[in-house]
Design an enzyme around this catalytic site. Structure first.
Site, short mmCIF file in Angstrom:
data_model
loop_
_atom_site.label_atom_id
_atom_site.label_comp_id
_atom_site.label_asym_id
_atom_site.label_seq_id
_atom_site.Cartn_x
_atom_site.Cartn_y
_atom_site.Cartn_z
N LEU A 136 11.71 -6.75 11.32
CA LEU A 136 10.73 -6.00 10.53
C LEU A 136 9.82 -5.17 11.45
O LEU A 136 9.69 -3.96 11.28
CB LEU A 136 9.88 -6.97 9.69
CG LEU A 136 8.77 -6.36 8.84
CD1 LEU A 136 9.35 -5.45 7.76
CD2 LEU A 136 7.93 -7.46 8.18
N GLU A 138 7.98 -2.97 14.23
CA GLU A 138 8.36 -1.82 15.07
C GLU A 138 7.22 -1.55 16.05
O GLU A 138 6.10 -2.05 15.86
CB GLU A 138 8.59 -0.59 14.18
CG GLU A 138 9.75 -0.80 13.22
CD GLU A 138 10.10 0.45 12.41
OE1 GLU A 138 9.38 1.47 12.53
OE2 GLU A 138 11.10 0.38 11.67
N ILE A 168 11.85 -8.85 18.61
CA ILE A 168 12.75 -9.55 17.68
C ILE A 168 13.27 -10.85 18.32
O ILE A 168 13.96 -10.84 19.35
CB ILE A 168 13.91 -8.64 17.23
CG1 ILE A 168 13.33 -7.35 16.58
CG2 ILE A 168 14.84 -9.38 16.25
CD1 ILE A 168 12.32 -7.57 15.46
N ARG A 253 6.37 -18.60 6.64
CA ARG A 253 4.99 -18.98 7.03
C ARG A 253 4.77 -20.48 6.88
O ARG A 253 4.07 -21.10 7.68
CB ARG A 253 3.99 -18.18 6.18
CG ARG A 253 3.94 -16.75 6.63
CD ARG A 253 3.19 -15.83 5.70
NE ARG A 253 3.29 -14.47 6.22
CZ ARG A 253 3.11 -13.36 5.50
NH1 ARG A 253 2.81 -13.44 4.22
NH2 ARG A 253 3.22 -12.18 6.07
N GLU A 374 4.73 -13.65 12.08
CA GLU A 374 4.98 -13.83 10.62
C GLU A 374 3.73 -13.43 9.85
O GLU A 374 3.40 -14.00 8.80
CB GLU A 374 5.44 -15.26 10.31
CG GLU A 374 6.61 -15.64 11.21
CD GLU A 374 7.76 -16.32 10.52
OE1 GLU A 374 7.61 -16.72 9.36
OE2 GLU A 374 8.83 -16.42 11.15
C1 LIG Z 1 6.97 -13.91 20.58
C2 LIG Z 1 7.01 -13.03 19.35
C3 LIG Z 1 8.08 -13.10 18.49
C4 LIG Z 1 8.15 -12.27 17.36
N1 LIG Z 1 9.26 -12.31 16.56
C5 LIG Z 1 9.40 -11.38 15.58
C6 LIG Z 1 10.63 -11.30 14.83
O1 LIG Z 1 11.56 -12.08 15.03
N2 LIG Z 1 10.75 -10.32 13.90
C7 LIG Z 1 9.74 -9.44 13.64
O2 LIG Z 1 9.93 -8.59 12.77
N3 LIG Z 1 8.57 -9.48 14.32
C8 LIG Z 1 8.38 -10.44 15.28
N4 LIG Z 1 7.20 -10.50 16.01
C9 LIG Z 1 6.18 -9.50 15.76
C10 LIG Z 1 4.93 -10.05 15.09
O3 LIG Z 1 5.20 -10.37 13.75
C11 LIG Z 1 3.83 -8.98 15.25
O4 LIG Z 1 3.45 -9.00 16.61
C12 LIG Z 1 2.65 -9.23 14.35
O5 LIG Z 1 3.00 -9.03 12.99
C13 LIG Z 1 1.45 -8.32 14.70
O6 LIG Z 1 1.83 -7.00 14.83
P1 LIG Z 1 1.36 -6.18 16.14
O7 LIG Z 1 1.73 -6.99 17.33
O8 LIG Z 1 1.89 -4.80 16.03
O9 LIG Z 1 -0.23 -6.16 16.06
P2 LIG Z 1 -1.14 -5.09 15.27
O10 LIG Z 1 -0.64 -4.96 13.88
O11 LIG Z 1 -1.27 -3.88 16.09
O12 LIG Z 1 -2.53 -5.86 15.23
C14 LIG Z 1 -3.42 -5.90 16.35
C15 LIG Z 1 -4.63 -6.72 15.93
O13 LIG Z 1 -5.30 -6.06 14.84
C16 LIG Z 1 -5.43 -6.97 13.75
N5 LIG Z 1 -5.36 -6.21 12.50
C17 LIG Z 1 -4.42 -5.31 12.13
N6 LIG Z 1 -4.69 -4.82 10.91
C18 LIG Z 1 -5.83 -5.43 10.50
C19 LIG Z 1 -6.64 -5.35 9.32
N7 LIG Z 1 -6.31 -4.53 8.31
N8 LIG Z 1 -7.75 -6.12 9.25
C20 LIG Z 1 -8.09 -6.96 10.26
N9 LIG Z 1 -7.37 -7.07 11.40
C21 LIG Z 1 -6.26 -6.31 11.51
C22 LIG Z 1 -4.28 -7.93 13.90
O14 LIG Z 1 -4.52 -9.16 13.21
C23 LIG Z 1 -4.26 -8.11 15.42
O15 LIG Z 1 -5.21 -9.05 15.81
C24 LIG Z 1 7.09 -11.37 17.10
C25 LIG Z 1 5.98 -11.32 17.96
C26 LIG Z 1 5.93 -12.14 19.07
C27 LIG Z 1 4.75 -12.06 19.99
#
Ligand SMILES: Cc1cc2nc3c(=O)[nH]c(=O)nc-3n(C[C@H](O)[C@H](O)[C@H](O)COP(=O)(O)OP(=O)(O)OC[C@H]3O[C@@H](n4cnc5c(N)ncnc54)[C@H](O)[C@@H]3O)c2cc1C
Length: 395
Positions: A136, A138, A168, A253, A374
């Site tokens: 999911l 990007e 991922i 979750r 997640e």
């Molecule tokens: C080890 C690891 C494994 C993963 N595995 C997968 C996987 O298998 N598949 C997959 O699809 N993804 C995966 N992920 C991705 C993970 O789901 C994302 O990192 C996560 O959803 C956050 O997205 P981001 O890193 O782009 O942070 P951002 O969305 O850029 O967020 C940065 C910060 O801003 C905060 N924030 C953002 N919007 C708001 C808002 N509206 N209000 C308040 N705070 C906000 C967030 O909570 C965070 O603290 C993985 C990540 C890691 C680190």
């Protein structure tokens, strides 16, 4: 009332486990103790993804826990799954968490896929002969997942995919990629879910990321360049991909929350044992009331998180109208509590807790990411707040 259950739904108060559930819990705990725990620290250090051991877990029914039995699944409930993931995580949260992601992908195919897709993909997923990854996130779309840009352009009976997924889990090793792509307009209604098989021309992977924890599973970018897949690999109709992705995450979750509780329980058990051996000021550190109160709070908060997670799992099993909200609440509580308890367990070990040999710092490193993925715990609050005050502009 919002919490009213559909007619005929099972009871929502699972405060005692059935004999079957106790047997399931013991089976998973036995596997965690015998197969995961003795190897967990080495796998972390060597960054080893234990595929053979995960297949052994699948042979016990843990590759398709809540997948229908006609395609090889175990046909169990979400509450059963929560018990399994908590138990597995006492041995290794990282391996348990990957098995959770794999189960989430399999469920998305089982729930929304055609009969042909179910029969063609699920038997090998349930045995974990094939592993699955959930795609999911990007580079430019994490919390705001509906802004994803990976395109799937229709060309006859194929789609041509271009774009990149980030972070991922399992990428590069997994055989099946459940990918959310844009087939239509901007926003959630332009998203579809497709299956991309490993080996498809135009599918490639980034380097294995260097991470704080979760070292026993690879994390890579998944790259699509002119990657052609059959339209028959689309799950459900065009435009419902975001709904499928979010439905998968309700259960995901719960599982991640259960992984935090199991990891933290393992850390608490180690802290209890250590506190009764370690001496300072002429007595066992367990004899100091400040430390006893700390241990009491850790056990209490863990039990509260566990009970709440079971309640949320039962609500998903019952298809209760507020299940999504309860799953988001439970994920935040369980992953925050799990991390805090593990961190306090490290503190009780003093300087030794900081050393790799004691196994505590690994648990803290592993559980930290459960507060991020997640859906971050801020996103969990957004989901809950939407139900309280409505959807804010831009969210
Ligand atoms: C080890 C690891 C494994 C993963 N595995 C997968 C996987 O298998 N598949 C997959 O699809 N993804 C995966 N992920 C991705 C993970 O789901 C994302 O990192 C996560 O959803 C956050 O997205 P981001 O890193 O782009 O942070 P951002 O969305 O850029 O967020 C940065 C910060 O801003 C905060 N924030 C953002 N919007 C708001 C808002 N509206 N209000 C308040 N705070 C906000 C967030 O909570 C965070 O603290 C993985 C990540 C890691 C680190």
């Amino acid at each position: 009332m919002e919490t009213a259950q559909p007619p005929g739904a099972p009871a929502l108060t699972p405060f005692s486990l059935t004999e079957d559930q106790i047997a399931i819990q013991e089976m998973a705990l036995g596997f965690a103790t015998d197969t995961l725990a003795p190897n967990a620290m080495r796998w972390d250090e060597e960054k080893h993804f234990p595929v053979a051991e995960m297949r052994a877990a699948a042979a016990l029914g843990m590759g398709g826990i809540y997948i229908n039995e006609d395609v090889g699944g175990s046909g169990l409930s979400r509450l059963d799954a929560a018990l399994i993931f908590e138990a597995l995580s006492t041995g290794c949260p990282t391996v348990a968490a990957f098995i959770s992601i794999h189960n989430m992908c399999a469920w998305m195919i089982d729930r929304y896929g055609s009969d042909d897709q179910r029969k063609s993909f699920l038997p090998k997923l349930c045995t974990m002969e094939h592993l699955a990854s959930y795609c999911l996130t990007e580079p430019g779309a994490g919390s705001d997942a509906a802004a994803l840009k990976t395109r799937a352009v229709r060309d006859g009976d194929t789609y041509v995919l271009d774009g990149q997924k980030q972070f991922i889990s399992g990428a590069g090793v997994s055989d099946i990629y459940v990918v959310m792509v844009r087939t239509g307009e901007a926003g959630p209604s332009g998203i579809s879910t497709v299956i991309v098989e490993k080996g498809t021309p135009g599918l490639s992977f980034g380097a294995n990321e260097k991470k704080m924890g979760w070292n026993a599973q690879p994390t890579r970018a998944v790259i699509f360049e002119n990657c052609r897949i059959p339209v028959a690999n689309r799950i459900g109709p065009e435009g419902i991909g975001f709904k499928i992705a979010m439905a998968g995450l309700d259960g995901g979750r719960l599982n991640i929350g259960a992984c935090s509780i199991g990891g933290a329980q393992g850390a608490l058990d180690k802290a209890l044992a250590y506190a009764q051996e370690r001496k300072a000021f002429g007595s066992r550190i367990a004899d100091f009331q400040a430390l006893q109160f700390k241990l009491a709070d850790m056990a209490t908060e863990l039990e509260a998180a566990r009970s709440f997670l079971w309640r949320a799992a039962a609500s998903l099993d019952a298809k209760a109208p507020d299940a999504t909200k309860l799953c988001a609440m439970a994920k935040r509580v369980a992953t925050d509590t799990g991390f805090e308890v593990a961190n306090q367990a490290l503190q009780i070990h003093g300087g030794y807790g900081y050393l790799a040999d004691y196994g505590i710092e690994k648990i803290v490193r592993d559980l930290r990411v459960h507060q991020i993925l997640e859906g971050t715990n801020e996103v969990m609050r957004m989901i809950v707040a939407r139900g309280l005050v409505g959807r804010a502009k831009g969210n």
